[in-house]
Motif scaffolding. Structure first.
Motif, short mmCIF file in Angstrom:
data_model
loop_
_atom_site.label_atom_id
_atom_site.label_comp_id
_atom_site.label_asym_id
_atom_site.label_seq_id
_atom_site.Cartn_x
_atom_site.Cartn_y
_atom_site.Cartn_z
N VAL A 29 -4.41 9.94 2.45
CA VAL A 29 -3.78 9.39 0.87
C VAL A 29 -3.91 7.50 0.20
O VAL A 29 -4.35 7.22 0.13
CB VAL A 29 -2.37 9.94 1.03
CG1 VAL A 29 -1.76 9.77 -0.53
CG2 VAL A 29 -2.93 11.97 0.42
N LEU A 30 -2.93 7.22 1.24
CA LEU A 30 -2.48 6.46 1.45
C LEU A 30 -1.45 5.24 2.58
O LEU A 30 -0.89 6.06 3.07
CB LEU A 30 -1.67 5.96 0.04
CG LEU A 30 -0.43 4.64 0.02
CD1 LEU A 30 -2.04 3.78 -0.72
CD2 LEU A 30 0.02 4.15 -1.29
N GLU A 31 -2.21 4.34 3.20
CA GLU A 31 -2.31 3.59 4.38
C GLU A 31 -1.54 1.95 4.11
O GLU A 31 -2.43 1.45 3.06
CB GLU A 31 -2.38 3.62 5.47
CG GLU A 31 -3.44 5.35 5.74
CD GLU A 31 -4.30 5.32 6.94
OE1 GLU A 31 -4.13 4.06 7.72
OE2 GLU A 31 -4.31 6.35 7.10
N TYR A 32 0.13 2.39 4.93
CA TYR A 32 0.38 0.35 5.16
C TYR A 32 0.53 -0.16 6.07
O TYR A 32 0.04 0.78 7.30
CB TYR A 32 1.34 0.46 3.69
CG TYR A 32 2.42 -0.88 4.32
CD1 TYR A 32 1.83 -1.64 3.40
CD2 TYR A 32 2.98 -0.80 5.48
CE1 TYR A 32 2.93 -3.36 3.54
CE2 TYR A 32 3.63 -2.52 5.45
CZ TYR A 32 3.19 -3.23 4.15
OH TYR A 32 4.09 -4.35 4.50
N GLU B 105 -4.20 1.09 1.66
CA GLU B 105 -5.66 1.87 1.18
C GLU B 105 -6.21 2.67 0.96
O GLU B 105 -4.57 3.47 1.38
CB GLU B 105 -6.23 1.41 2.48
CG GLU B 105 -8.15 2.13 2.52
CD GLU B 105 -8.60 2.47 4.02
OE1 GLU B 105 -9.54 3.30 3.97
OE2 GLU B 105 -8.06 1.57 4.90
N TYR B 106 -6.07 2.87 -0.10
CA TYR B 106 -5.78 4.49 -0.97
C TYR B 106 -7.55 4.59 -0.05
O TYR B 106 -8.46 4.87 -0.88
CB TYR B 106 -5.57 4.65 -2.65
CG TYR B 106 -5.80 5.84 -3.05
CD1 TYR B 106 -4.57 6.73 -2.34
CD2 TYR B 106 -6.72 6.26 -3.63
CE1 TYR B 106 -4.68 7.64 -3.77
CE2 TYR B 106 -7.00 7.08 -4.17
CZ TYR B 106 -5.59 7.62 -3.82
OH TYR B 106 -5.28 8.82 -4.70
N GLY B 107 -7.20 6.26 -0.13
CA GLY B 107 -8.17 7.31 0.94
C GLY B 107 -8.09 8.47 -0.31
O GLY B 107 -8.87 9.19 -0.22
N GLY B 108 -6.86 8.77 -1.23
CA GLY B 108 -7.20 10.03 -2.16
C GLY B 108 -8.34 9.95 -2.91
O GLY B 108 -8.61 9.63 -3.68
N LYS B 109 -7.85 11.47 -4.67
CA LYS B 109 -8.94 11.12 -5.38
C LYS B 109 -8.65 10.16 -6.22
O LYS B 109 -7.33 10.07 -6.48
CB LYS B 109 -8.93 12.84 -5.83
CG LYS B 109 -8.01 14.05 -4.89
CD LYS B 109 -8.42 15.34 -5.78
CE LYS B 109 -8.68 16.03 -4.70
NZ LYS B 109 -8.59 17.91 -5.53
N LEU B 110 -10.25 9.39 -6.94
CA LEU B 110 -9.86 8.77 -7.59
C LEU B 110 -9.13 8.99 -8.71
O LEU B 110 -8.29 7.83 -9.54
CB LEU B 110 -10.69 8.17 -7.54
CG LEU B 110 -11.96 7.31 -6.76
CD1 LEU B 110 -13.21 6.70 -6.86
CD2 LEU B 110 -11.31 6.51 -6.07
N ASN B 111 -8.95 10.77 -9.57
CA ASN B 111 -8.21 10.67 -10.54
C ASN B 111 -6.91 10.69 -10.78
O ASN B 111 -6.37 10.67 -11.58
CB ASN B 111 -8.90 11.77 -11.31
CG ASN B 111 -8.53 12.79 -10.05
OD1 ASN B 111 -7.98 12.72 -9.17
ND2 ASN B 111 -8.96 13.94 -10.58
N LEU C 66 4.94 6.72 -1.31
CA LEU C 66 5.03 5.64 -0.83
C LEU C 66 6.86 5.14 -0.52
O LEU C 66 6.70 4.40 0.69
CB LEU C 66 4.97 5.02 -2.11
CG LEU C 66 3.99 5.21 -2.70
CD1 LEU C 66 3.58 4.73 -4.12
CD2 LEU C 66 2.57 4.50 -1.85
N LEU C 67 8.32 5.75 -1.10
CA LEU C 67 9.34 5.72 -0.69
C LEU C 67 9.70 6.12 1.20
O LEU C 67 10.00 5.31 1.82
CB LEU C 67 10.25 6.64 -0.81
CG LEU C 67 10.70 5.99 -2.79
CD1 LEU C 67 11.37 6.90 -3.34
CD2 LEU C 67 10.89 4.46 -2.19
#
Length: 298
Positions: A56-59, A80-86, A294-295
Motif C-alpha cells: 500500500v504505502l510506506e514511509y 512509496e506507494y505500491g497499491g492500485k494506481l486507480n 496514513l494516520l
C-alpha cells in the motif's frame, strides 16, 4: 514592553517558520509493480535490509547535515506507494507534502504495453490532486529495468523513448533511465535522489537523447524538434503511442506478486505477517481505509 528573552523567542520562532521549507524535502514515488522502486530507495537511504514488496504505502526518512558550518539537519520524507494506481489520487490527498516536494513516476521499460497506462494514470492523479495547491510537486520520470530494455529491437526502443521524452517535455519534467543491475545507472539515480532529498533540486550536467543509450534529459533541455515530432498535447502523444503499441488488458497487468520474506525469529510472527500481506493483496480498493492507514504511520 517585551523582555529580552521574549524578543529572542519571537526572532527564533520567525526564523524557524521561514526556514522550514529549506530544512525539509518530500519525495513521493509511484509506478509499475516490481520495477525496483524499493531497491532504489534503499540504496539512496543506505539501508542494508533486503527490500520487501510494498503493498500500500510506506514511509521512511533520511536526515543529513548538509552544511558543515551548521548543526541543523535537512530531513527528507520518503513515501512509496505500491497499491492500485486507480486509488492514487485518494492517497495523494492524504500525504503531507512538507518543504520542497518531488513526485517520481517509475515505469517498467521491460513491459512496454503497460508504460502508457502507468504514465497517464500517475500524472493525471498528480495534476488533479494539486491543481489548486501552492505546493505542487516537481515531476521526475524514471524508466526502470533498463538492463532488459536495452536488448529490445531498435524500432521498439525508438517508439518508447519518443513517447517518454514527449511526456517529459509536455509535463515539464526530468527524465532518467535506471537499472539496479548497472552500477553507473545506480550511481546516477542516487545522485539525483540526494540532490532533491538534501540539496537544491536536480540539476544534471549530463544529457543523452540517443535511444540506443540510457536516456538522461534534464527539465527544459529537450525540444519537439529534437524528439522529431510535432508539438503535442498528452492526448496526441497517447494517440501516437497507442497506434504503435497496443496496451495490455488492464486485468492482466501487474499480476506478479512476490512472497513476503521471513524476517522474524518466531515462525508465528511470520505466519501472521504473511496472512496480513495476503489480506492486503486481496483488497479490491483502499479508499475507505487509506486515511486511517496514513494516520497510523504518522
Amino acid at each position: 514592553m517585551l523582555s529580552i528573552p521574549e524578543i529572542a523567542s519571537q526572532i527564533v520562532n520567525k526564523a524557524l517558520v521561514e526556514n522550514k521549507d529549506d530544512c525539509e524535502r518530500t519525495i513521493f514515488l509511484v509506478g509499475s509493480k516490481s520495477v525496483g522502486k524499493s531497491t532504489m530507495f534503499s540504496s539512496f537511504l543506505e539501508k542494508n535490509d533486503v527490500p520487501r514488496e510494498t503493498l500500500v504505502l510506506e514511509y521512511s526518512f533520511g536526515r543529513k547535515t548538509v552544511n558543515k558550518q551548521s548543526i541543523e539537519k535537512t530531513i527528507c520524507h520518503v513515501w512509496e506507494y505500491g497499491g492500485k494506481l486507480n486509488t492514487l489520487d485518494n492517497v495523494l490527498s492524504s500525504v503531507p507534502g512538507q518543504g520542497k516536494y518531488y513526485f517520481l513516476v517509475m515505469v517498467d521499460l521491460s513491459k512496454i504495453k503497460n508504460i502508457w497506462n502507468v504514465l497517464e494514470t500517475c500524472i493525471a492523479a498528480m495534476n488533479e490532486t494539486y491543481a489548486d495547491s501552492a505546493n505542487k510537486p516537481e515531476l521526475i520520470l524514471i524508466g526502470g529495468k533498463y538492463d532488459i530494455f536495452k536488448n529490445y529491437d531498435n524500432e521498439i526502443k525508438k517508439i518508447v523513448c519518443t513517447t517518454i521524452r514527449s511526456v517529459a517535455l509536455a509535463s515539464n519534467s526530468h527524465l532518467i533511465f535506471y537499472s539496479a543491475k548497472e552500477p553507473q545507472l545506480v550511481k546516477r539515480a542516487k545522485e539525483m535522489l540526494y540532490s532533491i532529498g538534501f540539496g537544491n533540486g536536480y540539476h544534471s550536467k549530463e544529457k543523452n537523447t540517443n535511444f540506443a543509450k540510457p536516456l538522461v534529459v534534464p527539465k527544459g533541455s529537450d525540444s519537439w524538434e529534437s524528439i522529431g515530432v510535432a508539438p503535442s498535447t498528452m492526448d496526441k502523444i497517447k494517440a501516437r503511442h497507442l497506434a504503435r503499441i497496443t496496451p495490455e488488458a488492464e486485468a492482466a497487468a501487474d499480476t506478479a506478486v512476490a512472497k513476503p520474506q521471513l524476517t522474524h525469529p518466531e515462525l508465528v510472527l511470520d505466519s501472521l505477517a504473511s496472512a496480513k500481506y495476503e489480506e492486503l493483496r486481496n483488497m479490491e480498493a483502499v479508499n475507505a481505509s487509506v486515511n486511517e492507514y496514513l494516520l497510523a504511520l504518522l
